[in-house]
Design a protein around this motif. Sequence first.
Motif, PDB file in Angstrom:
ATOM      1  N   PHE A 132       1.727   7.629 -13.640  1.00  0.00           N
ATOM      2  CA  PHE A 132       2.668   6.638 -14.141  1.00  0.00           C
ATOM      3  C   PHE A 132       3.070   6.964 -15.577  1.00  0.00           C
ATOM      4  N   GLY A 133       2.089   7.057 -16.466  1.00  0.00           N
ATOM      5  CA  GLY A 133       2.393   7.308 -17.867  1.00  0.00           C
ATOM      6  C   GLY A 133       3.096   8.629 -18.097  1.00  0.00           C
ATOM      7  N   THR A 134       2.678   9.659 -17.367  1.00  0.00           N
ATOM      8  CA  THR A 134       3.258  10.994 -17.556  1.00  0.00           C
ATOM      9  C   THR A 134       4.697  11.057 -17.074  1.00  0.00           C
ATOM     10  N   TRP A 188       7.855   2.273 -12.847  1.00  0.00           N
ATOM     11  CA  TRP A 188       7.626   2.752 -11.482  1.00  0.00           C
ATOM     12  C   TRP A 188       6.144   2.587 -11.173  1.00  0.00           C
ATOM     13  N   HIS A 189       5.774   2.876  -9.941  1.00  0.00           N
ATOM     14  CA  HIS A 189       4.357   2.834  -9.612  1.00  0.00           C
ATOM     15  C   HIS A 189       4.045   3.831  -8.514  1.00  0.00           C
ATOM     16  N   PRO A 190       2.918   4.524  -8.616  1.00  0.00           N
ATOM     17  CA  PRO A 190       2.474   5.382  -7.522  1.00  0.00           C
ATOM     18  C   PRO A 190       2.278   4.585  -6.237  1.00  0.00           C
ATOM     19  N   GLY A 191       2.480   5.258  -5.098  1.00  0.00           N
ATOM     20  CA  GLY A 191       2.332   4.605  -3.808  1.00  0.00           C
ATOM     21  C   GLY A 191       2.202   5.629  -2.699  1.00  0.00           C
ATOM     22  N   GLY A 393      12.371  -1.259 -10.998  1.00  0.00           N
ATOM     23  CA  GLY A 393      11.302  -0.314 -10.737  1.00  0.00           C
ATOM     24  C   GLY A 393      11.374   0.308  -9.357  1.00  0.00           C
ATOM     25  N   ILE A 394      10.543   1.314  -9.148  1.00  0.00           N
ATOM     26  CA  ILE A 394      10.417   1.985  -7.853  1.00  0.00           C
ATOM     27  C   ILE A 394       8.964   2.352  -7.619  1.00  0.00           C
ATOM     28  N   SER A 395       8.674   2.745  -6.383  1.00  0.00           N
ATOM     29  CA  SER A 395       7.405   3.415  -6.088  1.00  0.00           C
ATOM     30  C   SER A 395       7.737   4.730  -5.404  1.00  0.00           C
ATOM     31  N   MET A 423       5.129  12.202  -8.638  1.00  0.00           N
ATOM     32  CA  MET A 423       5.387  11.882 -10.035  1.00  0.00           C
ATOM     33  C   MET A 423       6.739  12.417 -10.495  1.00  0.00           C
ATOM     34  N   MET A 424       7.087  13.615 -10.051  1.00  0.00           N
ATOM     35  CA  MET A 424       8.367  14.218 -10.460  1.00  0.00           C
ATOM     36  C   MET A 424       9.550  13.499  -9.838  1.00  0.00           C
ATOM     37  N   VAL A 425       9.393  13.003  -8.609  1.00  0.00           N
ATOM     38  CA  VAL A 425      10.448  12.181  -7.996  1.00  0.00           C
ATOM     39  C   VAL A 425      10.704  10.957  -8.864  1.00  0.00           C
ATOM     40  N   ALA A 426       9.634  10.327  -9.327  1.00  0.00           N
ATOM     41  CA  ALA A 426       9.769   9.144 -10.174  1.00  0.00           C
ATOM     42  C   ALA A 426      10.444   9.486 -11.494  1.00  0.00           C
ATOM     43  N   ALA A 427      10.015  10.562 -12.121  1.00  0.00           N
ATOM     44  CA  ALA A 427      10.576  10.945 -13.417  1.00  0.00           C
ATOM     45  C   ALA A 427      12.085  11.163 -13.337  1.00  0.00           C
TER      46      ALA A 427
END
Length: 480
Positions: A132-134, A188-191, A393-395, A423-427
């Motif tokens: 999340f943070g990264t 965002w959040h991991p999921g 937000g997203i997951s 994580m890269m999808v979120a970024a």
Amino acid sequence: MKKILLPLCALALIAGSSSHAQKKESEILNSIDAKADSYASIAQEIWSLAEMGYQEKQSSALLQKTLESEGFKIEKGVAGIPTAFIAEYGSGSPVIAILGEYDALPGLSQEAVPYKKSAGAAAGHACGHHLFGTASAAAAIATKNWLQANGKTGTIRFYGTPAEEGGSGKVYMVRSGLFDDVEAALHWHPGDNNDASIGAALANKSAKFRFHGVSAHAAGAPEKGRSALDGVEAMNMMVNMMREHVPESARIHYVITSGGKAPNVVPDFAEVYYYARHDSRDVVIEIFDRIVKAAEGAAMGTGTTMDYEMIGGTHELLANVTLQKKMYENLKKIGGVNYSAEEKVFADSIAKSLGYKKADLEVASGLQPFKEESRPSGSTDVGDVSFAVPTVGISTATWVPGTPAHSWQAVAAGGTSIGHKGMMVAAKTLALTAIDIFKDEDLLKKATAEFEKRRGPDFKYIPLLGEREPALDYRNNPGN
């Protein structure tokens, strides 16, 4: 001929300008990919540190260093929290915030292997906040690069938000006015899947109830003792009976954090840690007040005394459909997570540990359909941010499909390339959405109008945790 040529030239310039802007965004996404290994390394270091709420000194410092090296101005120790910080680039309006978490959960220490094996630490990243943070930092850096490349005015801020897991770090930041000039907030959040639908979260109040009794020899002089553990158990019994008489959608959880040291010593101290949740903060307040009454009655009935400390309190999540639809559009552009052959073997082993025959990898590679309603299950201090500023937000699929949060399987996958890919999808999705908000003044106006309507004209922000100072030691073991 001139009358025809001039419009054609103008059209060519407009088309060229549009192409140039698209190219710039493509370059921004490529810049995230170019640093994929670096971001994976940062996430992995935070995963290995696994620092719990308000103890994330090294994790916070690493993210600060990463952002400062990219030209962000760092403000440390905000809202009275040593591990909270703000990293800012640019000036003027709009001011866009990207939230980043980095706290781990107690227990749940796990190696990055597809079977249960403790890493021997006190905590583990079972909610993926190392990712999340990264990813949020990566998105903030990419957005900064876009502002810089296009000569745009505006401010991008990364909010380093500690202790999401029960510590309500963001609540103190909202209470301190740190979001007062922010015009939109992204998170965002991991999921275990990729979803940009409307989110929901339960409001939550939590506290530690501490009972104080009198020690005595449990066999030799039991009449002289007053058991603090009796107080805890009496309280728990009353609260469990109360479950029949609260709304069906309410949730109450507790864990006894201290219950004595030896059976033949009447405990003079015992502690129980409670959560109360519902999708309406008003209902949570009512339920929590009844829990306090149960604690008072338990103390009276067992001849002990009781005091309690508020630990956390969060609002439910206020949706913003306008921004959520834009986020979904961008998630569709980025797409999901594709597994390598090695990752597929790992995923199938994780799936079997969860009772599945094999992992459904189409869930990881695809997107969930957009929905304007969702059922809340957990709580987050993002809820308080969402009542301060339009929030979206997203997951993304950082875990093997079917994996529940707060499990050893989530820790394991989060420490591998599977977690790094999600994580890269979120970024990328966060970066595109932030850029869209900077580019589109009408989008922000529409989101703000929706926010004000949903929040209501008479809304007054009252933190559920009251006026207490940050609970910096809430992860520490209780003492007498």
